[in-house]
Design a protein around this motif. Structure first.
Motif, mmCIF file in Angstrom:
data_model
loop_
_atom_site.group_PDB
_atom_site.id
_atom_site.type_symbol
_atom_site.label_atom_id
_atom_site.label_comp_id
_atom_site.label_asym_id
_atom_site.label_seq_id
_atom_site.Cartn_x
_atom_site.Cartn_y
_atom_site.Cartn_z
ATOM 1 N N ASP A 182 47.346 36.188 12.874
ATOM 2 C CA ASP A 182 47.148 35.202 14.067
ATOM 3 C C ASP A 182 47.611 33.766 13.201
ATOM 4 O O ASP A 182 46.518 32.932 12.967
ATOM 5 C CB ASP A 182 45.757 35.366 14.174
ATOM 6 N N TYR A 183 48.959 33.510 13.384
ATOM 7 C CA TYR A 183 49.364 32.438 12.871
ATOM 8 C C TYR A 183 49.100 30.971 13.593
ATOM 9 O O TYR A 183 48.962 29.867 13.241
ATOM 10 C CB TYR A 183 50.785 32.377 12.739
ATOM 11 N N ILE A 184 48.831 31.401 14.872
ATOM 12 C CA ILE A 184 48.375 30.204 15.948
ATOM 13 C C ILE A 184 47.041 29.709 15.128
ATOM 14 O O ILE A 184 46.811 28.384 15.373
ATOM 15 C CB ILE A 184 48.196 30.438 17.351
ATOM 16 N N SER A 185 46.065 30.389 15.179
ATOM 17 C CA SER A 185 44.594 30.164 14.777
ATOM 18 C C SER A 185 44.739 29.536 13.322
ATOM 19 O O SER A 185 44.134 28.488 12.886
ATOM 20 C CB SER A 185 43.674 31.256 14.707
ATOM 21 N N GLN A 186 45.606 30.288 12.240
ATOM 22 C CA GLN A 186 45.721 29.910 11.026
ATOM 23 C C GLN A 186 46.051 28.569 11.231
ATOM 24 O O GLN A 186 45.751 27.729 10.350
ATOM 25 C CB GLN A 186 46.685 30.745 10.224
ATOM 26 N N THR A 187 47.226 28.112 11.726
ATOM 27 C CA THR A 187 47.892 26.733 11.859
ATOM 28 C C THR A 187 46.736 25.673 12.266
ATOM 29 O O THR A 187 46.685 24.520 11.669
ATOM 30 C CB THR A 187 49.009 26.766 12.769
ATOM 31 N N LYS A 188 45.953 26.251 13.160
ATOM 32 C CA LYS A 188 44.906 25.189 13.880
ATOM 33 C C LYS A 188 43.965 25.095 12.857
ATOM 34 O O LYS A 188 43.723 23.716 12.504
ATOM 35 C CB LYS A 188 44.324 25.951 15.134
ATOM 36 N N PHE A 189 43.489 25.848 12.039
ATOM 37 C CA PHE A 189 42.682 25.377 10.860
ATOM 38 C C PHE A 189 43.032 24.930 9.749
ATOM 39 O O PHE A 189 42.673 23.801 9.118
ATOM 40 C CB PHE A 189 41.648 26.638 10.658
ATOM 41 N N PHE A 190 44.376 25.180 9.530
ATOM 42 C CA PHE A 190 45.153 24.352 8.487
ATOM 43 C C PHE A 190 45.518 22.973 8.835
ATOM 44 O O PHE A 190 45.490 22.112 7.987
ATOM 45 C CB PHE A 190 46.344 25.207 7.982
ATOM 46 N N HIS A 191 45.595 22.761 9.929
ATOM 47 C CA HIS A 191 45.623 21.131 10.507
ATOM 48 C C HIS A 191 44.363 20.459 10.125
ATOM 49 O O HIS A 191 44.226 19.286 9.806
ATOM 50 C CB HIS A 191 46.276 21.049 11.807
ATOM 51 N N LYS A 192 43.378 21.143 10.307
ATOM 52 C CA LYS A 192 42.092 20.494 10.317
ATOM 53 C C LYS A 192 41.749 20.352 8.590
ATOM 54 O O LYS A 192 41.256 19.316 8.280
ATOM 55 C CB LYS A 192 40.773 21.452 10.629
ATOM 56 N N TYR A 193 42.046 21.463 8.006
ATOM 57 C CA TYR A 193 42.116 21.196 6.545
ATOM 58 C C TYR A 193 43.145 20.135 5.940
ATOM 59 O O TYR A 193 42.521 19.320 5.180
ATOM 60 C CB TYR A 193 42.621 22.582 5.960
ATOM 61 N N LEU A 194 44.313 19.796 6.631
ATOM 62 C CA LEU A 194 44.978 18.908 6.182
ATOM 63 C C LEU A 194 44.353 17.737 6.691
ATOM 64 O O LEU A 194 44.377 16.429 5.929
ATOM 65 C CB LEU A 194 46.537 18.901 7.042
ATOM 66 N N SER A 195 43.940 17.590 7.749
ATOM 67 C CA SER A 195 43.284 16.138 8.156
ATOM 68 C C SER A 195 42.266 15.669 7.183
ATOM 69 O O SER A 195 42.146 14.539 7.015
ATOM 70 C CB SER A 195 42.730 16.142 9.776
ATOM 71 N N LYS A 196 41.054 16.651 6.587
ATOM 72 C CA LYS A 196 40.311 16.292 5.862
ATOM 73 C C LYS A 196 40.835 16.007 4.392
ATOM 74 O O LYS A 196 40.398 15.051 3.840
ATOM 75 C CB LYS A 196 39.297 17.499 5.903
ATOM 76 N N ALA A 197 41.855 16.670 4.318
ATOM 77 C CA ALA A 197 42.387 16.498 2.702
ATOM 78 C C ALA A 197 42.942 14.921 2.641
ATOM 79 O O ALA A 197 42.814 14.253 1.745
ATOM 80 C CB ALA A 197 43.689 17.433 2.522
ATOM 81 N N ARG A 198 43.610 14.566 3.651
ATOM 82 C CA ARG A 198 44.132 13.283 3.970
ATOM 83 C C ARG A 198 42.925 12.070 4.045
ATOM 84 O O ARG A 198 42.982 11.206 3.315
ATOM 85 C CB ARG A 198 44.972 13.078 5.089
ATOM 86 N N GLU A 199 42.011 12.646 4.744
ATOM 87 C CA GLU A 199 40.828 11.510 4.773
ATOM 88 C C GLU A 199 40.046 11.597 3.598
ATOM 89 O O GLU A 199 39.520 10.255 3.363
ATOM 90 C CB GLU A 199 39.784 12.271 5.896
#
Length: 171
Positions: free
Chosen positions: A84-101
């Motif tokens: 489920d790469y769509i869901s995976q990508t969605k959560f990895f973008h949230k992960y990326l956002s927090k990492a940048r924050e």
């Protein structure tokens, strides 16, 4: 994990509960039990989100943001064996956002590498290449060998996947 439940206000001892959830996720990952991993990562994420509503202390919010990032990462990883790469990508973008924050360079690069991998699986090779390039440019100055290798593998596979310039697959 279920014996201790945090109160409605975040206390220092609540960190132990979040660490326990994180470790339970890791154990389920090792066992190949992605649904259980996701269940506990969701529990951790929901706990963090609830605790953030009642926390104003900047130091405590930083701790909660760190665990929010970790649980987004774990949820994203848990979708891998489901393809489920769509869901995976969605959560990895949230992960990326927090990492940048959090200004966490190592986690930012890792998140970009994971997103590149998702796009490769989705056969969006141009996006995969762009994310892999960005990941590598960040990670090359860190000691995160696994994420560097992942970024370089996707970086190099771009030429192979696009069936052009096979010599560049050397990356």
């Amino acid at each position: 994990v279920h014996a201790f439940q945090p109160q409605s206000k975040f206390l220092e001892k609540d960190t132990a509960y979040l660490v326990d959830l994180w470790y339970v996720c890791a154990e389920f990952y090792q066992l190949g039990e992605s649904d259980s991993m996701r269940k506990y990562a969701d529990l951790g994420l929901n706990t963090v989100i609830q605790l953030k509503k009642t926390t104003q202390d900047k130091g405590k919010l930083k701790i909660l943001n760190k665990y929010e990032m970790i649980f987004y990462k774990n949820i994203g990883i848990s979708y891998f064996d489901k393809d489920d790469y769509i869901s995976q990508t969605k959560f990895f973008h949230k992960y990326l956002s927090k990492a940048r924050e959090l200004n966490n360079i190592k986690e930012t690069g890792t998140a970009l590498s994971y997103i590149a991998s998702c796009h490769r699986e989705l056969e969006d090779y141009d996006k995969a290449f762009a994310y892999a390039q960005e990941a590598y440019s960040i990670l090359k100055n860190t000691d995160n060998k696994n994420a560097i290798g992942g970024a370089l593998a996707i970086y190099g596979s771009y030429y192979f996947d696009k069936k052009v310039d096979y010599d560049s697959s050397y990356y």
